[in-house]
Design an enzyme around this catalytic site. Structure first.
Site, PDB file in Angstrom:
ATOM      1  N   LYS A 182       0.854  -1.197   0.000  1.00 29.13           N
ATOM      2  CA  LYS A 182       0.000   0.000   0.000  1.00 29.13           C
ATOM      3  C   LYS A 182       0.887   1.245   0.000  1.00 29.13           C
ATOM      4  O   LYS A 182       1.528   1.567   0.996  1.00 29.13           O
ATOM      5  CB  LYS A 182      -0.932   0.046   1.217  1.00 29.13           C
ATOM      6  N   GLY A 234       6.984   5.043   7.907  1.00 32.88           N
ATOM      7  CA  GLY A 234       6.143   6.237   7.935  1.00 32.88           C
ATOM      8  C   GLY A 234       6.307   6.957   9.262  1.00 32.88           C
ATOM      9  O   GLY A 234       7.329   6.807   9.950  1.00 32.88           O
ATOM     10  N   SER A 235       5.305   7.726   9.617  1.00 33.76           N
ATOM     11  CA  SER A 235       5.409   8.561  10.816  1.00 33.76           C
ATOM     12  C   SER A 235       5.258   7.736  12.089  1.00 33.76           C
ATOM     13  O   SER A 235       4.680   6.639  12.080  1.00 33.76           O
ATOM     14  CB  SER A 235       4.308   9.626  10.768  1.00 33.76           C
ATOM     15  N   THR A 236       5.747   8.308  13.173  1.00 37.71           N
ATOM     16  CA  THR A 236       5.665   7.624  14.467  1.00 37.71           C
ATOM     17  C   THR A 236       4.210   7.454  14.891  1.00 37.71           C
ATOM     18  O   THR A 236       3.834   6.398  15.422  1.00 37.71           O
ATOM     19  CB  THR A 236       6.480   8.424  15.503  1.00 37.71           C
ATOM     20  N   ALA A 238       1.487   7.062  13.017  1.00 40.13           N
ATOM     21  CA  ALA A 238       0.869   5.944  12.290  1.00 40.13           C
ATOM     22  C   ALA A 238       1.489   4.621  12.744  1.00 40.13           C
ATOM     23  O   ALA A 238       0.794   3.604  12.873  1.00 40.13           O
ATOM     24  CB  ALA A 238       1.049   6.137  10.792  1.00 40.13           C
ATOM     25  N   GLY A 239       2.791   4.642  13.027  1.00 36.19           N
ATOM     26  CA  GLY A 239       3.479   3.434  13.490  1.00 36.19           C
ATOM     27  C   GLY A 239       2.884   2.902  14.786  1.00 36.19           C
ATOM     28  O   GLY A 239       2.706   1.698  14.973  1.00 36.19           O
ATOM     29  N   GLU A 256       9.636   1.400  10.671  1.00 35.17           N
ATOM     30  CA  GLU A 256      10.686   2.391  10.375  1.00 35.17           C
ATOM     31  C   GLU A 256      10.019   3.755  10.459  1.00 35.17           C
ATOM     32  O   GLU A 256       9.235   4.111   9.575  1.00 35.17           O
ATOM     33  CB  GLU A 256      11.234   2.168   8.957  1.00 35.17           C
ATOM     34  N   CYS A 290      13.718  10.916   6.442  1.00 35.41           N
ATOM     35  CA  CYS A 290      13.585  10.481   7.838  1.00 35.41           C
ATOM     36  C   CYS A 290      14.897  10.673   8.586  1.00 35.41           C
ATOM     37  O   CYS A 290      14.915  10.931   9.772  1.00 35.41           O
ATOM     38  CB  CYS A 290      13.143   9.022   7.891  1.00 35.41           C
ATOM     39  N   GLU A 387       9.713  16.386  14.577  1.00 36.04           N
ATOM     40  CA  GLU A 387      10.213  16.240  13.207  1.00 36.04           C
ATOM     41  C   GLU A 387       9.621  17.350  12.340  1.00 36.04           C
ATOM     42  O   GLU A 387       8.410  17.509  12.284  1.00 36.04           O
ATOM     43  CB  GLU A 387       9.792  14.857  12.689  1.00 36.04           C
TER      44      GLU A 387
HETATM   45  P1  NAD Z   1       2.471   8.552   7.249  1.00 37.34           P
HETATM   46  O1  NAD Z   1       2.719   7.857   8.527  1.00 37.34           O
HETATM   47  O2  NAD Z   1       1.452   9.612   7.210  1.00 37.34           O
HETATM   48  O3  NAD Z   1       2.037   7.496   6.128  1.00 37.34           O
HETATM   49  C1  NAD Z   1       2.847   6.405   5.784  1.00 37.34           C
HETATM   50  C2  NAD Z   1       1.981   5.312   5.195  1.00 37.34           C
HETATM   51  O4  NAD Z   1       1.145   4.761   6.210  1.00 37.34           O
HETATM   52  C3  NAD Z   1       1.028   5.788   4.116  1.00 37.34           C
HETATM   53  O5  NAD Z   1       0.916   4.764   3.153  1.00 37.34           O
HETATM   54  C4  NAD Z   1      -0.267   6.003   4.869  1.00 37.34           C
HETATM   55  O6  NAD Z   1      -1.416   5.954   4.053  1.00 37.34           O
HETATM   56  C5  NAD Z   1      -0.236   4.842   5.836  1.00 37.34           C
HETATM   57  N1  NAD Z   1      -0.967   5.036   7.095  1.00 37.34           N
HETATM   58  C6  NAD Z   1      -1.117   6.182   7.793  1.00 37.34           C
HETATM   59  N2  NAD Z   1      -1.791   5.943   8.938  1.00 37.34           N
HETATM   60  C7  NAD Z   1      -2.045   4.606   8.955  1.00 37.34           C
HETATM   61  C8  NAD Z   1      -2.706   3.742   9.885  1.00 37.34           C
HETATM   62  N3  NAD Z   1      -3.200   4.207  11.030  1.00 37.34           N
HETATM   63  N4  NAD Z   1      -2.779   2.420   9.583  1.00 37.34           N
HETATM   64  C9  NAD Z   1      -2.255   1.926   8.448  1.00 37.34           C
HETATM   65  N5  NAD Z   1      -1.639   2.701   7.522  1.00 37.34           N
HETATM   66  C10 NAD Z   1      -1.534   4.026   7.786  1.00 37.34           C
HETATM   67  O7  NAD Z   1       3.892   9.091   6.739  1.00 37.34           O
HETATM   68  P2  NAD Z   1       4.248   9.912   5.443  1.00 37.34           P
HETATM   69  O8  NAD Z   1       3.800  11.332   5.622  1.00 37.34           O
HETATM   70  O9  NAD Z   1       3.807   9.183   4.235  1.00 37.34           O
HETATM   71  O10 NAD Z   1       5.847   9.846   5.470  1.00 37.34           O
HETATM   72  C11 NAD Z   1       6.635  10.685   6.246  1.00 37.34           C
HETATM   73  C12 NAD Z   1       7.066   9.993   7.525  1.00 37.34           C
HETATM   74  O11 NAD Z   1       7.736   8.774   7.209  1.00 37.34           O
HETATM   75  C13 NAD Z   1       8.068  10.812   8.309  1.00 37.34           C
HETATM   76  O12 NAD Z   1       7.727  10.748   9.661  1.00 37.34           O
HETATM   77  C14 NAD Z   1       9.385  10.094   8.049  1.00 37.34           C
HETATM   78  O13 NAD Z   1      10.358  10.285   9.042  1.00 37.34           O
HETATM   79  C15 NAD Z   1       8.945   8.682   7.960  1.00 37.34           C
HETATM   80  N6  NAD Z   1       9.945   7.869   7.244  1.00 37.34           N
HETATM   81  C16 NAD Z   1      10.700   6.984   7.949  1.00 37.34           C
HETATM   82  C17 NAD Z   1      11.686   6.251   7.302  1.00 37.34           C
HETATM   83  C18 NAD Z   1      12.550   5.258   8.029  1.00 37.34           C
HETATM   84  O14 NAD Z   1      13.182   4.442   7.364  1.00 37.34           O
HETATM   85  N7  NAD Z   1      12.612   5.283   9.341  1.00 37.34           N
HETATM   86  C19 NAD Z   1      11.877   6.404   5.924  1.00 37.34           C
HETATM   87  C20 NAD Z   1      11.079   7.319   5.239  1.00 37.34           C
HETATM   88  C21 NAD Z   1      10.100   8.045   5.914  1.00 37.34           C
END
Ligand code: NAD
Length: 480
Positions: A182, A234-236, A238-239, A256, A290, A387
């Site tokens: 996704k 993705g973001s903390t 959402a993680g 991550e 990130c 961040e």
């Molecule tokens: P995001 O968390 O908003 O979204 C990431 C993905 O998760 C998207 O596909 C989104 O649709 C999905 N998502 C969001 N909420 C969800 C939920 N509750 N359940 C399931 N899926 C969900 O992040 P973003 O804005 O796309 O990316 C930026 C973030 O990603 C920054 O915080 C950045 O630091 C982080 N990031 C981390 C790394 C790493 O390797 N640690 C690498 C790249 C980006």
């Protein structure tokens, strides 16, 4: 509707592009000129169910998990060849979707994905699923089996959409898992290059499946009973949500997440090396990495000179059309990102920080945010703790090394970092004191062979290296 628009109305399930249920769609806007670039389905539960069922069938009844790992390696190589053929197009599409400067996109979303896949293809050929373990309690040995975990949900962000995906896809396929990918709602178009590649090489149906959509689609995927494993970048925030759903379901999750990484300058750091490195390590990809080094920690004695050098750097960065290969700083990904970064920096200024920027205005028409250097913000203030995900850094003086290391560690995150100093051994000694998942000396250059990931709020588990394959395998002991 203009010809140049990319309209996707399908998900990819069971080896076929199938029409999504319902009319919900994501509109993708080019942040450079705010024009509509295309559309993709906002997949609902029924679509997610279709993709997961296709993956389930491929795993439970299809050939993939039962192939010798070397044969999976051959397939992964073929996939890499096909992706490579289309790499320039994918990278250009990423530039249009997210405004990523073309040089960054060409590497991170053109070259790197192919390298990731080829690396894991190579590792697949050396993979063994069985190991004899000498018994400890009695004579003889037991058999340790490592088996693919099953259906893996790969949920990725927009900032390097292709390479975040292949960092998961490579080890997952090598291990014998099948996947449902996704992508982020900001970049749902480029990912279909994988569907095209899978079809072109005749990959067994259901090994790779794709659903597009936002957080709701992601939630539907993680909570689907047919999913056995989640790999998320993705973001903390959402993680945490994903970890709680995965926790309730007792399925493993690799996370991550975000970062707030420090660059620690030692008193003997070569300023040219520092500025040369921070040009990309802090401001690369328009600060939307990130691992961005967004807090610069400087010995008090060198503070005024370093601030001057950083302000000069911020003014020197070439801002403009992300398609122009000379552009270093493009627009932010979206209107929402622009509003958020503007708000954060404005709040820091209102709280008394000094915000240094260039006199020449940003290009008009797009989601541009001029690079900023922020001084006078307390290390525990929001701008130095949260961040930013934009081209802005905070600079903080420290009295002695203990204080420098304390400031570096005084954040909820722990993803990356760097120490700069002429004496490499001394810099390494400081690097060892920083609580982080990875750190560089005189630069920050991750290598695919060594584990990458975060501590604290920056994540759980590691990607990169042979270790990543174990994210997609489970272990069974046969006692004898
Ligand atoms: P995001 O968390 O908003 O979204 C990431 C993905 O998760 C998207 O596909 C989104 O649709 C999905 N998502 C969001 N909420 C969800 C939920 N509750 N359940 C399931 N899926 C969900 O992040 P973003 O804005 O796309 O990316 C930026 C973030 O990603 C920054 O915080 C950045 O630091 C982080 N990031 C981390 C790394 C790493 O390797 N640690 C690498 C790249 C980006």
């Amino acid at each position: 509707m203009p010809d140049s628009m990319t309209i996707r109305e399908t998900l990819f399930a069971g080896g076929e592009l199938v029409r999504a249920n319902g009319d919900d769609a994501l509109t993708v806007r080019n942040p450079f000129d705010r024009s509509v670039l295309g559309r993709a389905p906002a997949c609902g539960r029924a679509d997610v169910d279709r993709a997961v069922r296709a993956a389930r069938a491929a795993f439970d009844d299809g050939p993939w998990p039962r192939l010798p790992p070397g044969e999976r390696g051959d397939w992964i190589d073929r996939l890499a060849d096909e992706i490579e053929r289309n790499a320039a197009h994918s990278a250009a599409l990423v530039t249009d979707e997210i405004g990523q400067p073309a040089t960054v996109a060409g590497y991170m979303n053109g070259i790197r994905p192919v390298q990731h896949l080829r690396y894991y293809a190579r590792l697949a050929r050396t993979l063994s699923g069985e190991e004899e373990r000498v018994n400890v309690d009695r004579e003889g040995s037991s058999l340790h089996l490592r088996r693919p975990l099953g259906v893996a949900a790969l949920i990725v962000p927009w900032n390097h959409p292709q390479s975040s995906t292949t960092l998961k896809l490579g080890p997952a396929l090598a291990a014998g898992c099948v996947v449902v990918i996704k992508p982020a709602p900001e970049s749902p178009l480029d990912i279909f290059s994988l569907a095209d590649a899978a079809r072109a090489i005749g990959l067994p149906p259901g090994v790779i499946n794709i659903v597009t959509g936002g957080a709701e689609t992601g939630r539907a995927l993680v909570s689907h009973p047919g999913v056995d494993k989640v790999a998320f970048t993705g973001s903390t925030a959402a993680g945490r949500d994903i970890a709680s759903v995965a926790g309730a379901r007792l399925i493993p999750a690799t996370l991550e997440l975000g970062g707030k990484s420090a660059a620690i300058l030692l008193d003997d750091a070569d300023l040219d090396v520092v500025v040369g490195s921070l040009r990309t390590a802090s401001f690369g990809n328009t600060g939307q990495n990130c691992v961005a080094l967004s807090r610069i920690l400087v010995p008090e004695s060198r503070y005024p000179r370093v601030v001057d050098a950083l302000v000069d750097l911020a003014r020197d960065l070439r801002m403009g059309d992300p398609k122009d290969p000379r552009t270093e700083v493009g627009p932010l990904v979206s209107e929402r990102a622009l509003a958020r970064v503007t708000e954060m920096v404005g709040a820091a200024a209102a709280a008394g920080a000094a915000v240094h920027t260039r006199e020449t205005p940003a290009p008009t028409g797009g989601c541009f945010f001029t690079p900023r250097v922020i001084t006078g913000a307390a290390p525990d203030s929001p701008i130095a703790q949260e961040e930013i995900f934009g081209p802005a850094v905070t600079v903080h003086p420290y009295r002695d090394l203990d204080e420098g290391v304390r400031i570096a560690n005084a954040t909820g995150y722990g993803l990356a970092g760097a120490v700069y100093g002429a004496d490499e051994e001394r810099a390494l000694a400081v690097a060892r004191r920083v609580h982080t998942g990875s750190i560089g000396v005189n630069g920050y250059r991750p290598d695919l062979g060594s584990p990458f990931g975060g501590v604290k709020d920056s994540g759980l588990g590691r990607e990169f290296g042979p270790d990543a394959i174990e994210n997609y395998r489970e272990s069974t002991s046969v006692f004898r």
